[in-house]
Design a protein around this motif. Structure first.
Motif, PDB file in Angstrom:
ATOM      1  N   LEU A 186      46.038  33.444  45.211  1.00 43.32           N
ATOM      2  CA  LEU A 186      45.264  33.582  46.507  1.00 43.32           C
ATOM      3  C   LEU A 186      44.857  31.967  46.696  1.00 43.32           C
ATOM      4  CD1 LEU A 186      44.278  34.947  48.815  1.00 43.32           C
ATOM      5  CD2 LEU A 186      42.012  35.322  47.455  1.00 43.32           C
ATOM      6  N   ASP A 241      48.250  36.813  54.495  1.00 45.53           N
ATOM      7  CA  ASP A 241      47.000  36.172  54.585  1.00 45.53           C
ATOM      8  C   ASP A 241      45.940  36.487  53.636  1.00 45.53           C
ATOM      9  OD1 ASP A 241      48.126  34.688  56.981  1.00 45.53           O
ATOM     10  OD2 ASP A 241      47.332  36.082  58.485  1.00 45.53           O
ATOM     11  N   THR A 242      45.853  37.476  53.199  1.00 46.22           N
ATOM     12  CA  THR A 242      44.485  38.081  52.480  1.00 46.22           C
ATOM     13  C   THR A 242      45.195  38.847  51.452  1.00 46.22           C
ATOM     14  OG1 THR A 242      44.094  39.766  53.701  1.00 46.22           O
ATOM     15  CG2 THR A 242      43.050  37.860  54.563  1.00 46.22           C
ATOM     16  N   ARG A 254      49.113  32.675  52.121  1.00 44.19           N
ATOM     17  CA  ARG A 254      47.774  32.443  51.625  1.00 44.19           C
ATOM     18  C   ARG A 254      47.663  33.197  50.440  1.00 44.19           C
ATOM     19  NH1 ARG A 254      45.320  27.945  52.815  1.00 44.19           N
ATOM     20  NH2 ARG A 254      43.351  28.995  52.128  1.00 44.19           N
ATOM     21  N   CYS A 255      48.393  34.443  50.099  1.00 45.69           N
ATOM     22  CA  CYS A 255      48.245  35.271  48.967  1.00 45.69           C
ATOM     23  C   CYS A 255      49.723  35.870  48.549  1.00 45.69           C
ATOM     24  CB  CYS A 255      47.433  36.755  49.544  1.00 45.69           C
ATOM     25  SG  CYS A 255      47.408  37.865  47.960  1.00 45.69           S
ATOM     26  N   GLU A 301      36.560  36.704  46.788  1.00 46.17           N
ATOM     27  CA  GLU A 301      38.197  36.543  46.601  1.00 46.17           C
ATOM     28  C   GLU A 301      38.607  37.057  45.190  1.00 46.17           C
ATOM     29  OE1 GLU A 301      36.076  34.422  47.964  1.00 46.17           O
ATOM     30  OE2 GLU A 301      37.314  33.132  49.542  1.00 46.17           O
ATOM     31  N   ASP A 343      38.507  40.663  45.158  1.00 49.34           N
ATOM     32  CA  ASP A 343      39.460  41.328  45.751  1.00 49.34           C
ATOM     33  C   ASP A 343      40.753  41.356  44.778  1.00 49.34           C
ATOM     34  OD1 ASP A 343      37.859  41.786  47.794  1.00 49.34           O
ATOM     35  OD2 ASP A 343      38.698  40.601  49.179  1.00 49.34           O
TER      36      ASP A 343
END
Length: 249
Positions: free
Chosen positions: A39, A178-179, A101-102, A13, A16
């Protein structure tokens, strides 16, 4: 996704997120040492990774990420405290919107131009813009720097989980997902669509806006398109790797 490197948790994470910071600089969508990405790393989203206070996006590495607890105000008193506006905006968001989430906040040029217009909704002028049809929320009540009270107010505007881009009036944008891959992809295409819209307005010619039913259909199709966001970020990381970037350290 919970791997470690050198005993650092949530390593993938972090990698990314660091890649997203580095590529945001390449796109000239950054503000130097300002703006923030976060995140969530726990189930309810109240613990999250975020960039260090006042570090230029072009230098941020995976190991640099702060771990923030949105429910612990003492976070601001520590030696490695986050930027107070980052705490206010992202802390409020992660406390009140577990579906976020992000979160990526930028003052990218064309999206910020849109945020300064009387009508702040991006219309479905072309395919990229149609991606955001009925998926935007506008904050028309800018109240100064996003300290805690302002951050809490903004977070309330994301109540509808379908709407994942906030046009922050006279300020910039906040994009959620979400990501990291999903959120970065959305932020990238929103800025691209805003640029086309602003340039189209500059021609002074009448605009050909897509019909609502076509825009809605296109938005659904793009939202369900397989893996574009995952592959987009993977390619950006591959390019950074080829350049010898230290983002993943």
């Amino acid at each position: 996704m919970d791997g470690t490197r050198n005993n650092i948790e949530h390593w993938q994470e972090r990698v990314d997120l660091a890649a997203a910071f580095r590529w945001t600089v390449k796109l000239n969508m950054h503000e130097g040492v300002s703006n923030h990405f976060s995140l969530a790393i726990n189930d309810d989203g109240t613990k999250f990774l975020m960039n260090p206070n006042q570090m230029h996006f072009s230098r941020i590495k995976a190991s640099d990420m702060l771990v923030i607890d949105a429910n612990d105000p003492a976070t601001l008193e520590g030696p490695n405290a986050p930027d107070p506006t980052a705490w206010g905006l992202h802390g409020g968001l992660h406390r009140h919107c577990p579906h976020a989430r992000c979160a990526m906040h930028v003052h990218s040029v064309h999206a910020t131009v849109l945020a300064c217009m009387k009508d702040k909704i991006l219309p479905p002028l072309e395919q990229n813009a149609a991606m955001f049809y009925d998926r935007q929320v506008v904050d028309d009540n800018y109240g100064g720097l996003a300290f805690e009270e302002e951050g809490e107010r903004c977070a309330q505007l994301f109540d509808d989980p379908k709407k994942k881009v906030m046009i922050m009036g006279n300020h910039g944008i906040m994009v959620i997902g979400d990501t990291v891959a999903e959120t970065f992809n959305r932020m990238y295409f929103f800025e691209r669509a805003c640029e086309v819209y602003i340039r189209a307005l500059q021609t002074g010619q009448p605009l050909s806006i897509l019909p609502d039913e076509i825009a809605a259909k296109t938005a659904d199709e793009i939202e369900n398109y397989p893996e574009q966001d995952i592959r987009h970020l993977a390619e950006l990381k591959a390019l950074l790797d080829e350049e010898g970037s230290n983002y993943a350290e």
